[in-house]
Write a protein that holds these residues in place. Structure first.
Motif, PDB file in Angstrom:
ATOM      1  N   SER A 585      42.972   9.625   1.124  1.00  0.00           N
ATOM      2  CA  SER A 585      41.577   9.905   0.756  1.00  0.00           C
ATOM      3  C   SER A 585      41.390  11.300   0.153  1.00  0.00           C
ATOM      4  CB  SER A 585      40.639   9.684   1.929  1.00  0.00           C
ATOM      5  OG  SER A 585      41.206  10.094   3.129  1.00  0.00           O
ATOM      6  N   TRP A 586      42.358  12.169   0.294  1.00  0.00           N
ATOM      7  CA  TRP A 586      42.184  13.494  -0.342  1.00  0.00           C
ATOM      8  C   TRP A 586      42.296  13.395  -1.861  1.00  0.00           C
ATOM      9  CZ3 TRP A 586      46.474  17.730  -0.508  1.00  0.00           C
ATOM     10  CH2 TRP A 586      47.711  17.160  -0.827  1.00  0.00           C
ATOM     11  N   LEU A 587      42.712  12.233  -2.366  1.00  0.00           N
ATOM     12  CA  LEU A 587      42.810  12.052  -3.821  1.00  0.00           C
ATOM     13  C   LEU A 587      41.584  11.344  -4.384  1.00  0.00           C
ATOM     14  CD1 LEU A 587      46.471  10.670  -3.817  1.00  0.00           C
ATOM     15  CD2 LEU A 587      45.737  13.068  -3.892  1.00  0.00           C
ATOM     16  N   TRP A 588      40.642  11.023  -3.502  1.00  0.00           N
ATOM     17  CA  TRP A 588      39.513  10.154  -3.843  1.00  0.00           C
ATOM     18  C   TRP A 588      38.752  10.539  -5.117  1.00  0.00           C
ATOM     19  CZ3 TRP A 588      38.483   5.400  -2.431  1.00  0.00           C
ATOM     20  CH2 TRP A 588      37.189   4.890  -2.469  1.00  0.00           C
ATOM     21  N   PRO A 589      38.403  11.800  -5.331  1.00  0.00           N
ATOM     22  CA  PRO A 589      37.574  12.113  -6.497  1.00  0.00           C
ATOM     23  C   PRO A 589      38.239  11.807  -7.846  1.00  0.00           C
ATOM     24  CG  PRO A 589      37.534  13.922  -4.946  1.00  0.00           C
ATOM     25  CD  PRO A 589      38.628  12.989  -4.504  1.00  0.00           C
ATOM     26  N   PHE A 590      39.543  11.751  -7.895  1.00  0.00           N
ATOM     27  CA  PHE A 590      40.138  11.456  -9.203  1.00  0.00           C
ATOM     28  C   PHE A 590      40.980  10.182  -9.214  1.00  0.00           C
ATOM     29  CE2 PHE A 590      42.582  14.751  -7.025  1.00  0.00           C
ATOM     30  CZ  PHE A 590      43.851  14.211  -6.961  1.00  0.00           C
ATOM     31  N   ALA A 591      41.562   9.834  -8.049  1.00  0.00           N
ATOM     32  CA  ALA A 591      42.361   8.599  -8.013  1.00  0.00           C
ATOM     33  C   ALA A 591      41.469   7.372  -8.218  1.00  0.00           C
ATOM     34  CB  ALA A 591      43.114   8.490  -6.696  1.00  0.00           C
ATOM     35  N   THR A 592      40.174   7.515  -7.957  1.00  0.00           N
ATOM     36  CA  THR A 592      39.247   6.404  -8.188  1.00  0.00           C
ATOM     37  C   THR A 592      38.825   6.311  -9.642  1.00  0.00           C
ATOM     38  OG1 THR A 592      37.470   7.913  -7.600  1.00  0.00           O
ATOM     39  CG2 THR A 592      38.236   6.412  -5.876  1.00  0.00           C
ATOM     40  N   MET A 593      39.176   7.327 -10.410  1.00  0.00           N
ATOM     41  CA  MET A 593      38.695   7.364 -11.797  1.00  0.00           C
ATOM     42  C   MET A 593      39.820   7.175 -12.801  1.00  0.00           C
ATOM     43  SD  MET A 593      35.733  10.232 -11.937  1.00  0.00           S
ATOM     44  CE  MET A 593      34.563  10.498 -10.598  1.00  0.00           C
ATOM     45  N   GLY A 594      40.956   6.709 -12.326  1.00  0.00           N
ATOM     46  CA  GLY A 594      42.005   6.347 -13.267  1.00  0.00           C
ATOM     47  C   GLY A 594      43.154   7.327 -13.379  1.00  0.00           C
ATOM     48  N   TRP A 595      43.089   8.425 -12.614  1.00  0.00           N
ATOM     49  CA  TRP A 595      44.211   9.354 -12.613  1.00  0.00           C
ATOM     50  C   TRP A 595      45.492   8.560 -12.345  1.00  0.00           C
ATOM     51  CZ3 TRP A 595      48.011  10.856  -9.186  1.00  0.00           C
ATOM     52  CH2 TRP A 595      48.662  12.056  -9.465  1.00  0.00           C
ATOM     53  N   PRO A 596      46.662   8.878 -12.902  1.00  0.00           N
ATOM     54  CA  PRO A 596      46.964  10.090 -13.692  1.00  0.00           C
ATOM     55  C   PRO A 596      46.683   9.956 -15.178  1.00  0.00           C
ATOM     56  CG  PRO A 596      48.972   8.870 -13.250  1.00  0.00           C
ATOM     57  CD  PRO A 596      47.889   8.114 -12.568  1.00  0.00           C
ATOM     58  N   GLU A 597      46.151   8.801 -15.602  1.00  0.00           N
ATOM     59  CA  GLU A 597      45.801   8.710 -17.025  1.00  0.00           C
ATOM     60  C   GLU A 597      44.605   9.616 -17.299  1.00  0.00           C
ATOM     61  OE1 GLU A 597      47.875   6.941 -18.728  1.00  0.00           O
ATOM     62  OE2 GLU A 597      48.809   6.247 -16.856  1.00  0.00           O
ATOM     63  N   GLU A 598      44.502  10.064 -18.520  1.00  0.00           N
ATOM     64  CA  GLU A 598      43.326  10.857 -18.899  1.00  0.00           C
ATOM     65  C   GLU A 598      42.239   9.900 -19.333  1.00  0.00           C
ATOM     66  OE1 GLU A 598      44.739  13.776 -21.888  1.00  0.00           O
ATOM     67  OE2 GLU A 598      46.651  13.070 -21.101  1.00  0.00           O
ATOM     68  N   THR A 599      41.635   9.232 -18.393  1.00  0.00           N
ATOM     69  CA  THR A 599      40.661   8.209 -18.756  1.00  0.00           C
ATOM     70  C   THR A 599      39.345   8.827 -19.210  1.00  0.00           C
ATOM     71  OG1 THR A 599      39.810   8.159 -16.512  1.00  0.00           O
ATOM     72  CG2 THR A 599      41.614   6.646 -17.013  1.00  0.00           C
ATOM     73  N   ASP A 600      38.591   8.011 -19.930  1.00  0.00           N
ATOM     74  CA  ASP A 600      37.272   8.470 -20.365  1.00  0.00           C
ATOM     75  C   ASP A 600      36.373   8.726 -19.164  1.00  0.00           C
ATOM     76  OD1 ASP A 600      38.054   8.334 -22.962  1.00  0.00           O
ATOM     77  OD2 ASP A 600      37.253   6.319 -23.291  1.00  0.00           O
ATOM     78  N   THR A 601      36.605   7.942 -18.110  1.00  0.00           N
ATOM     79  CA  THR A 601      35.794   8.141 -16.903  1.00  0.00           C
ATOM     80  C   THR A 601      36.035   9.531 -16.322  1.00  0.00           C
ATOM     81  OG1 THR A 601      35.852   5.780 -16.422  1.00  0.00           O
ATOM     82  CG2 THR A 601      35.309   7.252 -14.606  1.00  0.00           C
ATOM     83  N   LEU A 602      37.303   9.911 -16.234  1.00  0.00           N
ATOM     84  CA  LEU A 602      37.599  11.257 -15.736  1.00  0.00           C
ATOM     85  C   LEU A 602      36.985  12.313 -16.646  1.00  0.00           C
ATOM     86  CD1 LEU A 602      41.319  11.156 -14.537  1.00  0.00           C
ATOM     87  CD2 LEU A 602      39.320  11.706 -13.149  1.00  0.00           C
ATOM     88  N   LYS A 603      37.130  12.091 -17.935  1.00  0.00           N
ATOM     89  CA  LYS A 603      36.608  13.094 -18.882  1.00  0.00           C
ATOM     90  C   LYS A 603      35.107  13.258 -18.726  1.00  0.00           C
ATOM     91  CE  LYS A 603      40.090  12.425 -22.441  1.00  0.00           C
ATOM     92  NZ  LYS A 603      40.319  11.521 -23.575  1.00  0.00           N
ATOM     93  N   LYS A 604      34.448  12.116 -18.510  1.00  0.00           N
ATOM     94  CA  LYS A 604      32.979  12.175 -18.436  1.00  0.00           C
ATOM     95  C   LYS A 604      32.489  12.667 -17.067  1.00  0.00           C
ATOM     96  CE  LYS A 604      28.756  11.209 -19.862  1.00  0.00           C
ATOM     97  NZ  LYS A 604      28.182  11.915 -21.012  1.00  0.00           N
ATOM     98  N   PHE A 605      33.137  12.213 -16.006  1.00  0.00           N
ATOM     99  CA  PHE A 605      32.519  12.380 -14.684  1.00  0.00           C
ATOM    100  C   PHE A 605      33.246  13.325 -13.723  1.00  0.00           C
ATOM    101  CE2 PHE A 605      30.844   8.158 -16.006  1.00  0.00           C
ATOM    102  CZ  PHE A 605      29.508   8.494 -16.026  1.00  0.00           C
ATOM    103  N   TYR A 606      34.370  13.851 -14.117  1.00  0.00           N
ATOM    104  CA  TYR A 606      35.057  14.818 -13.259  1.00  0.00           C
ATOM    105  C   TYR A 606      34.915  16.189 -13.884  1.00  0.00           C
ATOM    106  CZ  TYR A 606      38.502  16.893 -10.147  1.00  0.00           C
ATOM    107  OH  TYR A 606      39.107  17.670  -9.200  1.00  0.00           O
TER     108      TYR A 606
END
Length: 1041
Positions: A585-606
């Motif tokens: 769960s310590w990876l929750w903020p980014f592992a839920t958004m497609g990490w390790p890919e540079e997803t658009d979701t990460l770009k927009k919301f992280y």
RNA sequence: GCGCGGUUAGCUCAGUGGUAGAGCAUUACCUUCACACGGUAGGGGUCGCAGGUUCGAAACCUGCACCGCGCACCA
């Protein structure tokens, strides 16, 4: 739409939730041009059910999300659940036992048990999600994640491998917190200290002179009591020496059952009482049956011993105490294990204790000491004992082989949180700046201090100190758990005899190893090398080391499935342990958004905007997420100037019952939120909880809070119903059988027709918008609800609606229309302001009142969810409608006069229902409308305006700024009533006099008049006059009697 | 031991130097055409204690007491 007499949430809530889902209004679009707003949910346990804590937490998140949507942000609220290792495995195992399917999980075996848990998860894992929907949570369910989803699991493994490569993860034999109930190691955070009443036992041991024989002075790696040399006996104390008087040492202990595991007795070398004994031995009393020479243990000197405590002599049990273990390491003592993993004594504990539970063994050990005559005394003693948080049993410090993590990115994580004292919080925004920000996300992340990166804000900020303190004293994290349910550690191992064939294999690794620099090994002193290796096409990572000259061991870590298979075919076996749940769960903020890919979701919301959680998991989760964020989102490809996972962290209070006890199943004091929703409605529950939840304070919960919420919803509902009733047909002509009239919003407000009441409520609305907006920006949810409550109930309903009846019961049609327009203006703003708190009823009213019809589809036309958040009235608006602040005072004075007039009725003891006659002697001209309002609010038959009125004797009078109000009485009162009133007025007079005296005393003090700011002086002077007026009035009333 | 909260009306809590507040509970009256899940008007407080700063302290400072929490712990 026609509204029913009382608000019925049951018929409304499900309908609108489905409507929101069907409209995909919760779905976040990562390609949107709107500025981003994001929250990741603290994932509840997958087998959990909704608790009041969840209600608090998720209501806050929903409020933040819904407000952000109304402010024009692209909102992602990312939901999901946590696999919750121990809790889930226990829950399922318990259920299976109860169902009679198994007696122990071993009956099923690992694979079948894990399969059962997956079944369970599939069957019951959705419960809490459904419950969150009942609450109204506007999560983007299309993005729901589970910490054991395949993609998520790969993130966990990848991170493990990465940290292993970095040398931050190591395996080692260490003292860990062992839970004898769950049979697993725990991290330090999972242990809570509890006070426990027990006894301090004092027992004596005989000191013997010789250092030659010792049961304990052996190689520290041995965990068995070695055979004592025969020679030892011949040189044993007393054997050939002159008879001496025996010397005894008294030792104090709370754990006599561990005596068989003692391998030394320690004293402080500076302690004059004992220093000379260092190097001698004592005879350990237990186990009884061992020959004396096998019970000799050395007296050692160690600074750790506090000679002011107990007797100053410490028994050292390296295998069962953390501090003793360290002493043992310093002195190369053996660690003799006497308690087995399940908390029962083992063979080494001796015949008397063997097989006993550790607490039973304590009693028996005391009995034995007594029998031996070694026990000197026992006294009651209270000390702190570490408990397994989950299983609620005392943990046992135990030496075992575990995986540990040295935390990554500690410095960055520690520095990023604003500790600040004087620094103004970034959130305190002036209400005038509450426009919808039309800025890109990048602008936000570089916002306030030019140059310096913005820091993460904790709310309330005091938690930052707690966080900082913990970050400053990090201990390595034990991440392995001896469980079946969880992410299995991605390490394969093989131990082999060093034969010809394996030597060949080893040579391959040796070659690789040579190419690499050696890294200092933290956990194992015997590790010899690390190397990259290529197995079956995938890069993986391994270590090899020699166990003994005859065998060697290879350890391979990988997150490749193909490689894992290849390894297994080569005789490797996977580490049986799973990872601590928090390691996923310590990876929750980014592992839920497609990490390790540079997803658009990460770009927009992280990074995410806000995190809402309880302070009880600040170390478990928040701190670790911050470290993981820096470690894994800080890499250059993500292009972040700061990789912090969230900009703000809001810590809620803890929900307690009304006696202040924590809510728990065993106490049965935790109400089921679903019952409350069924009884009062979700909006009522939300409002009640928010109103009772001040920033950062624990919440004493009472069902009355929810009742209040229910009442409030009903009030809102009925205020809207009033609008419909006065709007659909003239009030006087309403007939019972009239068909439900299609409701139409009134048009523009005509400035020239506005009464002081209209202006007053518009100004109050403006103030409420400011107040609520500021409160929300500062995360003061109870302030926001209090402001809404006050505005709507005390200002809008109690005064404005009542005053408006003067118009609606009248005949001026233009005025009626204009009043309706004001009402619509106020209500359409109010309903929107309420929406984040009360999503269901506001959506129902938004449509039912027709406020949606004028709006563009994407701004409230379809749903109130995207209707614009109300903005404070600007100067142009105020100018156009003549909304000068003086109307607050003018209308306020009118209402004050009404209150006084009502008071007169009460004083005269006249029934509230009786229509009576007042006389008003105004100071200045009063518009007829205002007189009519006063009449109506007084429930008077008539209010006669008479500038020359001379009150006859027996007339009650009240005086306000607008003038004097008289209630002529015509012998209405009995002698008793007169006496009672006389007493009351006398009391009031005394109070007035006292106040006057207070102010006069101040004004008479030259110190005061000279030093005080002029405005305060003026205030005091005015106050004096006010009190004097009041006093005169009361005096006059008394005289009139 | 160190640190952090808290102590204000019967209860739960607001109140950052200038007239002591809200909700609930309570008392009296009112089923008046939005709402009895309601309305109107009351009663109720030496703001934990003791000092200090100040013209003025519930608020600021110092000390103490009690309650709660966290961290670290001595067997």
């Amino acid at each position: 739409m026609e509204l029913s007499k009382a608000y019925e949430p049951q018929s409304v809530e499900d309908k609108w939730y489905q409507f929101w889902l069907d409209g995909k209004f919760f779905v976040a679009n990562e390609h949107s041009a709107k500025p981003a707003y994001s929250i990741v949910i603290p994932p509840p346990n997958v087998t959990g059910v909704l608790t009041m804590g969840h209600v608090l937490n998720n209501t806050i998140q929903d409020i933040l999300c819904r407000k952000a949507r109304m402010e024009g942000k692209e909102v992602l609220w990312l939901p999901g659940t946590d696999h919750a290792g121990i809790a889930t495995q226990n829950a399922v195992e318990k259920a299976l036992k109860k169902a009679g399917e198994i007696k122990h999980r071993n009956d099923l075996g690992r694979e079948a048990m894990v399969a059962k848990i997956w079944d369970w998860k599939k069957k019951y894992g959705g419960i809490i999600i459904q419950q969150l929907k009942k609450l109204g949570a506007s999560c983007d369910w299309s993005r729901e994640r589970f910490t054991m989803d395949p993609e998520y699991s790969r993130c966990v493994q990848r991170v493990f491998v990465d940290l292993y490569k970095k040398g931050l993860i190591y395996r080692g034999k260490r003292m860990v917190n062992w839970c004898p109930a769950s049979l697993t190691a725990l991290s330090d955070e999972e242990v809570t200290m509890k006070e426990q009443r027990g006894f301090m036992y004092y027992f004596k041991v005989e000191v013997v002179g010789s250092a030659a024989a010792s049961a304990a002075s052996v190689d520290a790696s041995s965990t068995e009591i070695p055979n004592v040399e025969r020679e030892a006996r011949s040189t044993a104390p007393g054997a050939g020496a002159l008879p001496e008087e025996k010397i005894f040492l008294t030792i104090a202990t709370t754990r006599p059952e561990t005596i068989p595991g003692d391998t030394a007795v320690a004293v402080n070398p500076k302690d004059p009482r004992y220093a000379h004994l260092i190097g001698k031995h004592v005879v350990r009393p237990l186990p009884v049956e061992l020959p004396r020479e096998q019970k000799l243990i050395p007296i050692i000197g160690d600074e750790h011993v506090d000679f002011t405590f107990g007797t100053g002599v410490l028994k050292v049990t390296p295998a069962h105490d953390k501090a003793d273990f360290e002493i043992g390491a310093r002195h190369k003592l053996a660690a003799v294990e006497v308690i087995a993993a399940n908390g029962h004594m083992n063979d080494a504990a001796g015949a008397d204790l063997r097989g006993l539970d550790r607490f039973k063994a304590r009693k028996v050990a005391v009995e034995k000491l007594t029998e031996l005559g070694a026990l000197e005394k026992e006294e009651p003693y209270t000390n702190n004992v570490g408990y397994s948080e989950r299983a609620d049993v005392p943990i046992e410090p135990r030496l075992s082989e575990q995986w540990f993590l040295k935390y990554p990115s500690v410095e960055k994580a520690r520095d990023c949180v604003e500790l600040g004292s004087a620094a103004a919080p970034a959130a305190s925004v002036d209400a005038s700046t509450t426009e919808i920000p039309n800025v890109e996300r990048e602008a936000r992340s570089t916002a306030p201090g030019a140059g310096a990166l913005p820091k993460m804000q904790f709310h309330p900020q005091r938690w930052a100190k707690v966080y900082d303190h913990w970050m400053g004293g990090l201990q390595d994290w034990c991440v392995s758990r001896q469980l079946w349910w969880g992410h299995r550690i991605p390490v394969w191992r093989k131990i082999e005899v060093a034969n010809e064939e394996t030597r060949k294999t080893q040579q391959v690794f040796d070659k690789c190893a040579q190419a690499l620099s050696k890294v200092g090994e933290a956990g194992r002193t015997d590790a010899v090398e690390r190397s990259f290796s290529k197995i079956s096409g995938e890069i993986s990572y391994c270590r090899t080391w020699l166990e003994t000259p005859e065998s060697w061991q290879m350890e391979v870590v990988t997150f490749s499935e193909a490689e894992a298979k290849a390894l297994e075919s080569k005789g490797f076996t996977q580490d049986p342990d799973v990872l601590d749940t928090w390691f996923s769960s310590w990876l929750w903020p980014f592992a839920t958004m497609g990490w390790p890919e540079e997803t658009d979701t990460l770009k927009k919301f992280y990074p995410t905007t806000d995190l809402v959680t309880g302070p009880d998991i600040i170390f478990f989760w928040v701190a670790r997420m911050i470290m993981a964020g820096y470690e894994y989102m800080g890499e250059p490809q993500f292009g972040l100037s700061d990789a912090m996972p969230f900009q703000n962290v809001y810590f809620t209070g803890i929900i307690r019952d009304k006696q202040g006890r924590k809510m728990s199943k065993s106490l049965g004091n935790s109400p089921d939120p679903l019952d409350l929703i069924a009884k009062f409605g979700a909006d009522a529950l939300r409002f009640g909880v928010m109103r009772a939840a001040p920033l950062g304070q624990d919440i004493l919960f009472d069902e009355q809070n929810v009742e209040l919420g229910r009442n409030f919803c009903n009030k809102l509902w009925n205020a809207c119903r009033f609008r419909q009733m006065v709007g659909s047909a003239p009030a006087s002509g309403a007939s019972a059988d009239a068909p439900s009239v299609v409701f139409e919003i009134q048009g523009e407000i005509e400035p020239t027709l506005l009464s002081s009441d209209d202006k007053w409520i518009l100004l109050k609305l403006d103030a409420a918008i400011r107040e609520v907006t500021i409160a929300l920006n500062e995360y003061k949810f109870s302030d926001a609800t209090a402001a809404l409550y006050r505005f709507f109930w005390s200002e809008y309903c109690d005064w404005y609606v009542e005053a408006s009846k003067a118009v609606f019961f009248g005949t001026d049609e233009k005025r009626k229309a204009n009043t309706l327009a004001v009402i619509d203006f106020v209500l359409s703003h109010t309903v929107r302001m309420f929406h984040p708190f009360l999503p269901f009823i506001t959506e129902e009213l938004w449509h039912g009142m027709g406020y949606s019809t004028d709006m563009p589809d994407n701004q409230g036309g379809k749903t109130i969810m995207f209707a614009p958040w109300p903005m404070p009235l600007d100067e142009e608006f105020k100018g156009h409608y003549g909304l000068d602040d003086c109307y607050l005072h003018i209308a306020g004075a009118k209402y004050e006069l009404v209150t006084q007039g009502r008071n007169l009725r009460r004083e005269a003891n006249i029934s509230a229902a009786k229509k009576i006659h007042y006389v008003l002697k105004p100071v200045n001209f009063l518009p007829p409308h205002d007189v009519e309002v006063i009449r109506l609010l007084l429930n008077a038959e008539t209010v006669e305006v008479n500038e020359n009125f001379v009150p006859p004797k027996g007339t009650l009078a009240a005086r306000g700024e607008l003038g004097e109000l008289f209630l002529p009485l015509e012998g209405l009162r009995s002698a008793e009533e007169l006496a009672a009133e006389k007493a009351r007025l006398t009391k009031e007079l005394e109070k007035d006099e006292a106040e006057i005296a207070k102010v006069e005393a101040k004004l008479a003090n030259p110190n005061f008049t000279q030093k005080v700011p002029p405005q305060v002086l003026l205030e005091h002077q005015q106050r004096l006059v006010e009190w004097q007026v009041k006093r005169d009035q009361v005096k006059a009333a008394l005289d009139a009697l």
